[in-house]
Motif scaffolding. Structure first.
Motif, PDB file in Angstrom:
ATOM      1  N   THR A 232       0.841  -1.205   0.000  1.00  0.00           N
ATOM      2  CA  THR A 232       0.000   0.000   0.000  1.00  0.00           C
ATOM      3  C   THR A 232       0.872   1.250   0.000  1.00  0.00           C
ATOM      4  OG1 THR A 232      -1.742  -1.170   1.164  1.00  0.00           O
ATOM      5  CG2 THR A 232      -1.810   1.235   1.256  1.00  0.00           C
ATOM      6  N   TYR A 233       1.897   1.251   0.821  1.00  0.00           N
ATOM      7  CA  TYR A 233       2.829   2.383   0.900  1.00  0.00           C
ATOM      8  C   TYR A 233       3.538   2.600  -0.437  1.00  0.00           C
ATOM      9  CZ  TYR A 233       6.973   5.037   2.313  1.00  0.00           C
ATOM     10  OH  TYR A 233       7.965   5.978   2.403  1.00  0.00           O
ATOM     11  N   VAL A 234       3.988   1.517  -1.053  1.00  0.00           N
ATOM     12  CA  VAL A 234       4.710   1.606  -2.324  1.00  0.00           C
ATOM     13  C   VAL A 234       3.781   2.111  -3.429  1.00  0.00           C
ATOM     14  CG1 VAL A 234       5.922   0.269  -4.102  1.00  0.00           C
ATOM     15  CG2 VAL A 234       6.393  -0.148  -1.682  1.00  0.00           C
ATOM     16  N   VAL A 235       2.565   1.594  -3.467  1.00  0.00           N
ATOM     17  CA  VAL A 235       1.593   2.045  -4.464  1.00  0.00           C
ATOM     18  C   VAL A 235       1.295   3.528  -4.265  1.00  0.00           C
ATOM     19  CG1 VAL A 235      -0.805   1.804  -5.238  1.00  0.00           C
ATOM     20  CG2 VAL A 235       0.616  -0.226  -4.934  1.00  0.00           C
ATOM     21  N   ASP A 236       1.161   3.955  -3.034  1.00  0.00           N
ATOM     22  CA  ASP A 236       0.948   5.385  -2.758  1.00  0.00           C
ATOM     23  C   ASP A 236       2.094   6.228  -3.320  1.00  0.00           C
ATOM     24  OD1 ASP A 236      -1.413   4.869  -1.398  1.00  0.00           O
ATOM     25  OD2 ASP A 236      -0.528   5.099   0.611  1.00  0.00           O
ATOM     26  N   LYS A 237       3.327   5.791  -3.096  1.00  0.00           N
ATOM     27  CA  LYS A 237       4.500   6.533  -3.578  1.00  0.00           C
ATOM     28  C   LYS A 237       4.520   6.588  -5.108  1.00  0.00           C
ATOM     29  CE  LYS A 237       8.537   6.098  -1.675  1.00  0.00           C
ATOM     30  NZ  LYS A 237       9.769   5.524  -1.099  1.00  0.00           N
ATOM     31  N   LEU A 238       4.206   5.467  -5.750  1.00  0.00           N
ATOM     32  CA  LEU A 238       4.218   5.440  -7.215  1.00  0.00           C
ATOM     33  C   LEU A 238       3.067   6.259  -7.804  1.00  0.00           C
ATOM     34  CD1 LEU A 238       5.210   1.712  -7.785  1.00  0.00           C
ATOM     35  CD2 LEU A 238       6.612   3.740  -8.267  1.00  0.00           C
TER      36      LEU A 238
END
Length: 142
Positions: free
Chosen positions: A66-72
């Motif tokens: 979820t964190y990585v998707v938010d960053k991308l």
């Protein structure tokens, strides 16, 4: 023979660590971390994916994905799309900007990965893949 197994274990871990370091440096040149790049690479090669599945495919926890998707998403490389058939499922979809980014940078990353194995013959690589699969499948059963 047992000492050879311990040595093989140590060599495998050290080789993995060295490979991870090369990968980390490679993707850092694009302004991403390894996990961000892995998500983009998955979407680039496989198309849109359910977010819940991405973590399993690139071996990270669901909370981290979820964190990585938010960053991308903030970098405008991907966006979320709700599944029309199942409200519990959300897809990660690559944007045109994300595709352009990967079109521009993936071949450079691929060359770096190929450099890791350049001293091996095709036969050596095939044997290595087979042996590592055997080790991995056996370890899963333990």
């Amino acid at each position: 023979m047992e000492n050879n197994k311990l040595k093989a274990f140590t060599v495998l871990l050290r080789a993995s660590q060295s490979i991870q370091e090369v990968n980390k440096k490679s993707v850092a040149t694009f302004g991403l971390n390894q996990t961000e790049f892995a998500v983009l690479e998955l979407l680039y090669h496989k198309g849109e994916q359910p977010i819940q599945i991405i973590g399993k495919k690139i071996l990270i926890s669901s909370s981290s994905i979820t964190y990585v998707v938010d960053k991308l998403e903030k970098k405008n490389y991907i966006f979320r799309r709700a599944c029309p058939d199942d409200r519990r499922v959300t897809y990660a979809v690559m944007t045109s900007e994300g595709k352009e980014f990967m079109d521009k940078n993936f071949s450079q990353h691929q060359k770096k990965i190929e450099q890791i194995f350049e001293q091996l013959t095709d036969e050596d690589i095939t044997k290595t893949i087979d042996l590592l699969k055997q080790i991995g499948y056996h370890a899963e059963k333990l």
